[in-house]
Design a protein around this motif. Structure first.
Motif, PDB file in Angstrom:
ATOM      1  N   HIS A 288       0.835  -1.200   0.000  1.00 32.19           N
ATOM      2  CA  HIS A 288       0.000   0.000   0.000  1.00 32.19           C
ATOM      3  C   HIS A 288       0.876   1.259   0.000  1.00 32.19           C
ATOM      4  O   HIS A 288       0.959   1.976   0.999  1.00 32.19           O
ATOM      5  N   LYS A 289       1.516   1.531  -1.105  1.00 29.79           N
ATOM      6  CA  LYS A 289       2.501   2.613  -1.131  1.00 29.79           C
ATOM      7  C   LYS A 289       1.883   3.977  -1.388  1.00 29.79           C
ATOM      8  O   LYS A 289       2.334   4.989  -0.833  1.00 29.79           O
ATOM      9  N   ARG A 292       0.425   5.709   1.709  1.00 31.53           N
ATOM     10  CA  ARG A 292       1.484   5.949   2.695  1.00 31.53           C
ATOM     11  C   ARG A 292       2.329   7.153   2.276  1.00 31.53           C
ATOM     12  O   ARG A 292       2.685   7.992   3.119  1.00 31.53           O
ATOM     13  N   ARG A 293       2.648   7.267   1.000  1.00 29.14           N
ATOM     14  CA  ARG A 293       3.427   8.427   0.527  1.00 29.14           C
ATOM     15  C   ARG A 293       2.663   9.721   0.783  1.00 29.14           C
ATOM     16  O   ARG A 293       3.251  10.749   1.150  1.00 29.14           O
ATOM     17  N   GLU A 296       2.873  10.465   4.581  1.00 28.43           N
ATOM     18  CA  GLU A 296       4.213  10.878   4.988  1.00 28.43           C
ATOM     19  C   GLU A 296       4.553  12.261   4.450  1.00 28.43           C
ATOM     20  O   GLU A 296       5.250  13.042   5.108  1.00 28.43           O
ATOM     21  N   LEU A 308       1.820   7.498  14.422  1.00 27.54           N
ATOM     22  CA  LEU A 308       2.262   7.489  13.031  1.00 27.54           C
ATOM     23  C   LEU A 308       3.708   7.941  12.851  1.00 27.54           C
ATOM     24  O   LEU A 308       4.247   7.853  11.749  1.00 27.54           O
ATOM     25  N   MET A 314       2.833   3.487  10.957  1.00 26.94           N
ATOM     26  CA  MET A 314       2.433   4.229   9.760  1.00 26.94           C
ATOM     27  C   MET A 314       2.053   3.268   8.637  1.00 26.94           C
ATOM     28  O   MET A 314       1.049   3.450   7.938  1.00 26.94           O
ATOM     29  N   GLU A 315       2.868   2.224   8.478  1.00 27.45           N
ATOM     30  CA  GLU A 315       2.600   1.234   7.428  1.00 27.45           C
ATOM     31  C   GLU A 315       1.251   0.560   7.636  1.00 27.45           C
ATOM     32  O   GLU A 315       0.452   0.429   6.697  1.00 27.45           O
ATOM     33  N   ALA A 318      -1.620   3.027   7.058  1.00 30.76           N
ATOM     34  CA  ALA A 318      -1.782   3.294   5.631  1.00 30.76           C
ATOM     35  C   ALA A 318      -2.517   2.154   4.945  1.00 30.76           C
ATOM     36  O   ALA A 318      -3.349   2.376   4.042  1.00 30.76           O
ATOM     37  N   GLU A 319      -2.226   0.923   5.355  1.00 32.83           N
ATOM     38  CA  GLU A 319      -2.930  -0.228   4.781  1.00 32.83           C
ATOM     39  C   GLU A 319      -4.420  -0.160   5.087  1.00 32.83           C
ATOM     40  O   GLU A 319      -5.256  -0.362   4.194  1.00 32.83           O
ATOM     41  N   THR A 322      -6.047   2.804   3.196  1.00 32.75           N
ATOM     42  CA  THR A 322      -6.135   2.504   1.763  1.00 32.75           C
ATOM     43  C   THR A 322      -7.312   1.582   1.470  1.00 32.75           C
ATOM     44  O   THR A 322      -8.148   1.863   0.600  1.00 32.75           O
TER      45      THR A 322
END
Length: 393
Positions: A288-289, A292-293, A296, A308, A314-315, A318-319, A322
């Motif tokens: 899930h990039k 996350r970008r 961040e 976070l 955070m990862e 974000a998942e 998403t």
């Protein structure tokens, strides 16, 4: 407190005090074809108390088991959303009937108890798998089983994964609309383990004529899977080389599958399913990039920023964000979504399986979803979700 809320308080109380015997739902006025009743009873599975649901259709019964809290939410949905207008709770001390009246309100009526509590709740029947390994050419060719159909010891985890996958989808697959041929696409089919199993289940267990296309970028795997399909006499199973974002279905779809599609490839798959009218969309996202970008980059201050700042949290967040927004977008377009835990295989962590079953969404509901997406993006500092762009939201 209104009667509807009081009814569910009584359900929770009877379960907590171990007086709960069963619930029956009737007087169905929904859209599910041939559905007549639902019966719920407590069971113990692997030492854990759960609720077992039997969905009674005109010609068959479908059983699903839920955690207690999830099961109660499911009952609420069956009454207020799906269209059941009568629910009867049977306990050791009374029968409690909850009915939706012609005046548009829920009434309660208490009666003397008529049901006896079972002595044993254990779910002691031997588990029956949706697929067996006997006479499966594809299992032999994929090196999962020998000529007799005995699954190799080192393939047991993969075999469990295959059956777990079919088990999760089985009830929904049985509810698919009746039509001459089911058009199915499996995007990112890989070596075809789950693709072959799905085709086998649809054609040989459910007796549904099925045309299934497995899309895979690696040519060696495409060639291998096509060879196995021919050996298995799976006449309407074809593997094609291509990327998810480039593949264009030739007609409307009934089922779209995309397991382990990396990052926004999952969004490409969901978008194709929605645009081509799929009755069922099944995705197991990974990597899930994109979101996350976004998180961040903006580093929005909120109640969760103390979590976070740690990369692993955070990862995970974000998942969830998403896939949560993905589910909301699917619901905007009329899909009823559920999220399951999906065991990938022996060498991969447990994944999330997002399943969308096409239903209907009112305009009011769609507007509420848009507001929820907007507020979620603001809270986490997200400028856009890739699936939003694909669907023009």
């Amino acid at each position: 407190m209104d009667n509807y809320a009081a009814f569910f308080d009584k359900i929770r109380e009877s379960i907590q005090q171990e007086e709960f015997i069963k619930i029956s739902l009737g007087d169905y006025n929904g859209t599910e074809l041939y559905l007549k009743n639902v019966y719920i009873k407590p069971v113990i599975i692997k030492r854990e108390r759960k609720l077992s649901f039997v969905f009674r259709y005109k010609t068959q019964d479908i059983t699903q088991n839920f955690e207690i809290d999830t099961g109660i939410v499911e009952i609420q949905g069956l009454l207020k959303v799906e269209g059941f207008r009568v629910a009867t709770l049977f306990t050791e001390t009374e029968n409690l009937l909850c009915q939706f009246t012609k005046k548009g309100i829920w009434s309660l009526r208490r009666e003397n108890p008529t049901a006896k509590k079972p002595v044993i709740l254990a779910h002691d029947k031997q588990k029956v798998r949706k697929l067996d390994s006997t006479n499966k050419v594809y299992l032999r060719e994929l090196k999962l089983a020998d000529a007799r159909g005995d699954v190799y010891k080192n393939a047991q985890d993969k075999w469990k994964q295959i059956n777990h996958y079919i088990e999760i989808l089985s009830a929904i697959l049985q509810r698919l609309p009746q039509k001459d041929t089911l058009n199915v696409v499996d995007m990112g089919a890989g070596k075809g383990y789950l693709t072959f199993a799905l085709y086998d289940y649809l054609v040989h267990t459910l007796q549904r004529r099925t045309s299934l296309v497995g899309v895979e970028y690696r040519k060696d795997l495409v060639d291998l899977c096509n060879q196995i399909a021919v050996k298995s006499n799976f006449k309407d199973l074809l593997f094609m080389r291509g990327a998810i974002e480039d593949y264009q279905p030739q007609s409307d779809l009934d089922i779209l599958i995309a397991l382990h599609a990396c990052d926004t490839a999952t969004d490409d798959a969901i978008a194709k399913g929605i645009k081509h009218g799929a009755d069922l969309i099944v995705v197991a996202p990974c990597c899930h990039k994109q979101i996350r970008r976004e998180m961040e980059k903006n580093k929005t201050k909120n109640e969760l920023d103390f979590l976070l700042k740690h990369g692993i949290f955070m990862e995970r967040q974000a998942e969830m964000v998403t896939d949560g927004i993905r589910a909301l977008i699917m619901e905007y377009f009329g899909y009823q979504t559920k999220v399951f835990q999906f065991v990938s295989d022996a060498h991969t962590a447990k994944n999330v399986l997002v399943v969308g079953e096409k239903k209907f969404a009112t305009e009011q509901k769609r507007q509420e979803i848009l507001e929820k997406i907007k507020s979620t993006k603001t809270y986490f500092g997200i400028d856009y979700h890739y699936l939003e762009q694909l669907m023009g939201l």
